[in-house]
Design an enzyme around this catalytic site. Structure first.
Site, PDB file in Angstrom:
ATOM      1  N   CYS A   2       0.518  -1.236   0.355  1.00 19.79           N
ATOM      2  CA  CYS A   2       0.159  -0.539   0.673  1.00 19.79           C
ATOM      3  C   CYS A   2       0.766   1.420  -0.174  1.00 19.79           C
ATOM      4  O   CYS A   2       1.789   1.374   0.581  1.00 19.79           O
ATOM      5  CB  CYS A   2      -0.592  -0.173   1.522  1.00 19.79           C
ATOM      6  SG  CYS A   2      -1.999  -1.415   1.394  1.00 19.79           S
ATOM      7  N   ARG A  27       4.036  -0.560  -5.164  1.00 18.56           N
ATOM      8  CA  ARG A  27       3.616  -1.163  -3.177  1.00 18.56           C
ATOM      9  C   ARG A  27       2.663  -1.695  -3.544  1.00 18.56           C
ATOM     10  O   ARG A  27       1.750  -2.552  -2.002  1.00 18.56           O
ATOM     11  CB  ARG A  27       3.467  -0.127  -2.493  1.00 18.56           C
ATOM     12  CG  ARG A  27       4.916   0.862  -2.325  1.00 18.56           C
ATOM     13  CD  ARG A  27       4.429   2.396  -1.397  1.00 18.56           C
ATOM     14  NE  ARG A  27       4.134   2.080  -0.502  1.00 18.56           N
ATOM     15  CZ  ARG A  27       5.595   1.586   1.152  1.00 18.56           C
ATOM     16  NH1 ARG A  27       6.667   2.252   0.502  1.00 18.56           N
ATOM     17  NH2 ARG A  27       5.459   1.603   2.192  1.00 18.56           N
ATOM     18  N   TRP A  73      -2.408  -3.071  -1.668  1.00 22.75           N
ATOM     19  CA  TRP A  73      -2.323  -4.802  -1.945  1.00 22.75           C
ATOM     20  C   TRP A  73      -3.249  -5.157  -1.085  1.00 22.75           C
ATOM     21  O   TRP A  73      -3.057  -4.692   0.823  1.00 22.75           O
ATOM     22  CB  TRP A  73      -1.089  -4.530  -1.135  1.00 22.75           C
ATOM     23  CG  TRP A  73      -0.617  -5.842  -1.730  1.00 22.75           C
ATOM     24  CD1 TRP A  73      -0.032  -6.741  -3.028  1.00 22.75           C
ATOM     25  CD2 TRP A  73      -0.110  -6.859  -0.583  1.00 22.75           C
ATOM     26  NE1 TRP A  73       0.260  -8.102  -2.483  1.00 22.75           N
ATOM     27  CE2 TRP A  73       0.283  -8.330  -1.354  1.00 22.75           C
ATOM     28  CE3 TRP A  73      -0.544  -7.096   0.753  1.00 22.75           C
ATOM     29  CZ2 TRP A  73       0.280  -9.463  -0.174  1.00 22.75           C
ATOM     30  CZ3 TRP A  73      -0.286  -8.494   1.651  1.00 22.75           C
ATOM     31  CH2 TRP A  73       0.158  -9.481   0.582  1.00 22.75           C
ATOM     32  N   ASN A  98      -2.160   2.714   5.403  1.00 23.98           N
ATOM     33  CA  ASN A  98      -1.125   1.491   5.700  1.00 23.98           C
ATOM     34  C   ASN A  98      -0.953   0.604   6.086  1.00 23.98           C
ATOM     35  O   ASN A  98      -0.503   2.022   7.282  1.00 23.98           O
ATOM     36  CB  ASN A  98       0.316   2.724   4.246  1.00 23.98           C
ATOM     37  CG  ASN A  98       1.396   1.392   4.898  1.00 23.98           C
ATOM     38  OD1 ASN A  98       0.757   0.012   4.240  1.00 23.98           O
ATOM     39  ND2 ASN A  98       2.713   1.673   4.014  1.00 23.98           N
ATOM     40  N   GLY A  99      -1.300  -0.117   6.271  1.00 20.53           N
ATOM     41  CA  GLY A  99      -0.677  -0.969   7.660  1.00 20.53           C
ATOM     42  C   GLY A  99      -1.748  -1.739   7.933  1.00 20.53           C
ATOM     43  O   GLY A  99      -2.969  -2.236   7.440  1.00 20.53           O
ATOM     44  N   GLU A 485      17.911 -18.234  -5.295  1.00 19.75           N
ATOM     45  CA  GLU A 485      17.743 -17.328  -5.660  1.00 19.75           C
ATOM     46  C   GLU A 485      16.948 -17.578  -7.615  1.00 19.75           C
ATOM     47  O   GLU A 485      16.039 -16.093  -7.211  1.00 19.75           O
ATOM     48  CB  GLU A 485      18.887 -16.170  -5.652  1.00 19.75           C
ATOM     49  CG  GLU A 485      18.754 -15.213  -6.035  1.00 19.75           C
ATOM     50  CD  GLU A 485      17.643 -13.953  -5.790  1.00 19.75           C
ATOM     51  OE1 GLU A 485      16.673 -14.386  -4.728  1.00 19.75           O
ATOM     52  OE2 GLU A 485      17.492 -13.221  -6.368  1.00 19.75           O
ATOM     53  N   LYS A 489      13.445 -16.341  -8.382  1.00 27.48           N
ATOM     54  CA  LYS A 489      13.345 -15.379  -9.361  1.00 27.48           C
ATOM     55  C   LYS A 489      12.266 -15.689 -10.162  1.00 27.48           C
ATOM     56  O   LYS A 489      10.925 -14.928 -10.729  1.00 27.48           O
ATOM     57  CB  LYS A 489      14.092 -14.882  -9.740  1.00 27.48           C
ATOM     58  CG  LYS A 489      15.579 -14.211  -9.226  1.00 27.48           C
ATOM     59  CD  LYS A 489      14.900 -12.739  -9.197  1.00 27.48           C
ATOM     60  CE  LYS A 489      13.979 -12.517  -7.735  1.00 27.48           C
ATOM     61  NZ  LYS A 489      14.546 -11.718  -6.960  1.00 27.48           N
ATOM     62  N   GLU A 492       8.584 -16.296  -9.108  1.00 30.75           N
ATOM     63  CA  GLU A 492       7.506 -15.277  -9.046  1.00 30.75           C
ATOM     64  C   GLU A 492       7.248 -14.244  -9.835  1.00 30.75           C
ATOM     65  O   GLU A 492       6.491 -13.509 -10.318  1.00 30.75           O
ATOM     66  CB  GLU A 492       8.248 -13.857  -7.613  1.00 30.75           C
ATOM     67  CG  GLU A 492       9.638 -13.429  -8.063  1.00 30.75           C
ATOM     68  CD  GLU A 492      10.120 -12.722  -7.076  1.00 30.75           C
ATOM     69  OE1 GLU A 492       9.672 -11.506  -6.026  1.00 30.75           O
ATOM     70  OE2 GLU A 492      11.397 -12.062  -7.598  1.00 30.75           O
ATOM     71  N   HIS A 508      17.893 -37.638  -2.363  1.00 30.54           N
ATOM     72  CA  HIS A 508      17.123 -37.643  -0.691  1.00 30.54           C
ATOM     73  C   HIS A 508      15.398 -37.628  -1.270  1.00 30.54           C
ATOM     74  O   HIS A 508      15.204 -37.778  -0.196  1.00 30.54           O
ATOM     75  CB  HIS A 508      17.836 -36.866   0.589  1.00 30.54           C
ATOM     76  CG  HIS A 508      19.146 -37.279   0.234  1.00 30.54           C
ATOM     77  ND1 HIS A 508      19.444 -38.909   0.956  1.00 30.54           N
ATOM     78  CD2 HIS A 508      19.926 -37.099  -0.341  1.00 30.54           C
ATOM     79  CE1 HIS A 508      21.096 -39.049   1.144  1.00 30.54           C
ATOM     80  NE2 HIS A 508      21.697 -37.752   0.943  1.00 30.54           N
ATOM     81  N   LYS A 607       6.072  -4.902  -3.382  1.00 29.62           N
ATOM     82  CA  LYS A 607       7.578  -4.689  -3.412  1.00 29.62           C
ATOM     83  C   LYS A 607       7.559  -4.623  -2.151  1.00 29.62           C
ATOM     84  O   LYS A 607       8.980  -4.677  -1.268  1.00 29.62           O
ATOM     85  CB  LYS A 607       8.075  -3.474  -4.311  1.00 29.62           C
ATOM     86  CG  LYS A 607       9.096  -3.092  -3.722  1.00 29.62           C
ATOM     87  CD  LYS A 607      10.290  -3.564  -4.998  1.00 29.62           C
ATOM     88  CE  LYS A 607      11.882  -3.586  -4.890  1.00 29.62           C
ATOM     89  NZ  LYS A 607      12.491  -4.916  -5.238  1.00 29.62           N
TER      90      LYS A 607
END
Ligand code: F6R
Length: 612
Positions: A2, A27, A73, A98-99, A485, A489, A492, A508, A607
């Site tokens: 947000c 955001r 978001w 926001n929050g 990583e 990438k 996502e 295994h 983000k």
């Protein structure tokens, strides 16, 4: 997670609010909305991107000299227009937030008993009604918006950055922050508020960062701030060094592409201070020499990509500095019965510096007596560095693509610098070795540039990935976190299910997944584990798996049926994970292009993750 923006000016603020929201869209991009004061509170909200909301605002010719905006978001309540901000109470109070308000259920029940009706499932509507309740309670015609906001936030438990306007207060914008970032942009006869500096830069570079618990009252000509104890306070005004140009795409198609290609520069900028001063503790702050000389181990805490940077560092720290090092995901650390050692240096790593889990994990570590804290962060004045005893700022510049790239590689430089600094202080390495490490850093941007030149070959590979549903990434030792990583990438931004394994672990269990339809990416530079990795690759090939190998010239791989090889630049030893990050970033980027996904704004993500 947000973004909020607000403006009070002598000009129509709608273009500024829309521009600000576009810059904050990274955001959160589930919905967007603005509310302005034009005799009454007028509001436009739309599910989807800011551009859709902008068109709707144009259609009704929305204008006003005071307004607030939000890009969401979704947390409480689905992605619907009624849940989009701003939230308005009885046409009198409008709020963006926001929050997360933790006691929203309890407050909602109280407000319902007072006769308030709810039209959304959000915690934010609770704030709007609560401010309204305090604003109208006194039945005093000279209602005080500032007092109402101060009273309302006292009742809130949780994290918030809010901006509030009232229908009958055309000259007042009230804001408050607790646990979420908020800054004031200082203009001439106009003032602004935003979650981050990018949203106000087109109007001003002068900014004031609000502190936890601050409440501020903005008019066109004045800014007054009160701290968490209600005491009037002056906060320092900064001149932002972020340039608008650095926030534009330029010749690139996506911010992720731009940021991948900016890595040689981001790395040089981050390394510059090390080349100038050498591996000295002062790079981490004035007290670093004292703090570093008295530690017995390192506890790294981070999330996502930043966690993988920490995972590489564990190999460096234990082998080069000889210090025990643990790395933990922040959301796990903070809820565990940790047997903390106050003599461990707690290192938090974060691009944004505002990831809630990492912030809370740091608070938790401090509550356990761990006060030797270092934050590695890319955003100046953000919450994590301000809560840490020491800080190392990476100089990656603004990272806007949701998938982290240049922040990751610059974090690795910071962590390598920490490692060598500690090793030097502890007498673990000779002057000659220190000089070699400095030299390796000096040559790093050039090696990364060579890795970027592999892009055309990687783009050809990515076409083979695009139709797949699954992929495996393998690495060992220092390159195991790079495999993780790479898998993150890919998943996502392409939505291909990708998993990473330490190559030795394959037999295994995960080997059962391997057949002709499973592409297996292997990070296989010539290091001490290469022969082991080669055996693991045989295991894959024997089951029909198709191998895509990133190997340097010394690895001596050749192409064969089902084995594709790209030769990565030869790069001195321990910095090889940084160089090998580039091909996995490019692979994900090109596979996403081939699949036509939204590279910079992948579904369901944002983000900056300021919620649990
Ligand atoms: C993945 C990614 C995320 C972040 C994570 C932590 O590409 O960007 O996994 O790394 O959300 O964010 P920061 O580093 O801002 O704490």
């Amino acid at each position: 997670m947000c973004g909020i923006v607000g403006a009070i000016a002598q000009r129509n603020v709608v273009p500024m609010l829309v521009d600000g929201l576009k810059r904050l869209e990274y955001r959160g991009y589930d919905s967007a909305g603005i509310a302005v004061l034009d005799k009454e509170i007028k509001r436009v909200r739309r599910v989807g991107r800011v551009a859709e909301m902008e068109n709707a605002a144009k259609e009704i010719n929305l204008t006003g000299l005071l307004g607030i905006g939000h890009t969401r978001w979704a947390t409480h309540g689905g992605v619907t227009e009624p849940n989009a901000h701003p939230h308005v109470s009885a046409g009198l109070i409008a709020v963006v937030h926001n929050g997360i308000i933790e006691n929203h259920d309890e407050k909602r029940d109280e407000l319902k008993r007072l006769g308030y009706m709810f039209t959304s499932q959000t915690d934010t509507e609770v704030i709007a009604h609560l401010v309204h309740h305090h604003y109208t309670r006194a039945k005093d015609p000279a209602r005080d918006l500032l007092v109402a906001v101060k009273s309302a936030v006292k009742e809130l438990v949780g994290a918030y950055a809010i901006a509030v306007i009232a229908m009958d207060k055309p000259d007042q914008l009230v804001v408050a922050r607790m646990g979420c970032p908020l800054l004031i942009g200082v203009g001439e006869g106009e003032n602004f508020v935003a979650s981050d500096v990018s949203a106000v830069l087109s109007s001003t570079r002068k900014v004031i960062y609000l502190e936890e618990g601050d409440v501020a009252n903005l008019t066109r000509d004045s800014i007054k701030i009160w701290d968490k104890n209600g005491v009037a306070i002056e906060r320092t005004q900064h001149l932002s060094d972020v340039s608008l140009a650095s926030l534009e795409l330029g010749p690139y198609s996506h911010f992720m592409q731009k940021e991948i290609h900016e890595q040689p520069k981001a790395l040089s900028d981050t390394i510059e201070q090390v080349l100038e001063q050498g591996f000295v503790p002062e790079l981490f702050g004035a007290d670093a020499a004292k703090i570093f000389s008295d530690i017995e181990g390192i506890q790294i805490i981070a999330c996502g990509t930043s966690f993988y940077a920490g995972s590489v560092a564990r190999y460096w720290i234990e082998s080069i500095a000889g210090l025990p090092c643990q790395v933990e995901i922040a959301s796990e650390y903070r809820y565990r019965d940790v047997a903390a050692n106050p003599k461990h240096l707690v290192v938090t790593i974060s691009q944004s510096g505002e990831t809630l889990d990492t912030m809370e994990a740091l608070k938790f570590a401090k509550s356990l007596g761990c006060n030797k804290t270092l934050s590695i962060c890319n955003v100046r004045e953000s919450a994590l560095p301000r809560s840490s005893a020491l800080v190392f700022y990476t100089r990656a510049g603004a990272e806007i693509g949701v998938a982290s790239t240049k922040a990751f590689t610059t974090q690795l430089v910071a962590l390598f610098t920490l490692t060598v600094t500690l090793a030097k202080m502890r007498g673990r390495i000779s002057d000659e070795q220190v000089a070699q490490h400095l030299d390796a850093l000096r040559h790093l941007p050039g090696s990364v540039q060579h890795a970027l030149n592999l892009e055309p070959q990687i783009a050809i590979w990515s076409d083979k990935f695009a139709p797949k549903h699954h992929a495996l990434f393998l690495g060992r030792g220092l390159h195991y976190p790079i495999a993780m990583e790479g898998a993150l990438k890919l998943k996502e931004i392409t939505y291909i299910h990708a998993e990473a394994y330490a190559a030795g672990e394959l037999k295994h269990g995960p080997l059962a997944l391997v057949d002709e339809s499973m592409p297996v990416v292997v990070i296989a530079p010539n290091d001490t584990l290469l022969e082991k990795v080669k055996s693991n690759m045989q295991e894959v090939r024997a089951r029909g798996g198709e191998l895509f190998v990133f190997a340097d010239l010394d690895s001596h791989f050749s192409e064969s049926e089902g084995v594709h090889v790209i030769r990565t630049p030869r790069h001195a030893g321990v910095l090889s994970p940084i160089v090998h990050s580039i091909p996995v970033q490019l692979l994900a980027y090109h596979a996403a292009l081939a699949r036509g996904t939204d590279v910079d704004k992948p579904r369901n993500l944002a983000k900056s993750v300021t919620v649990e």
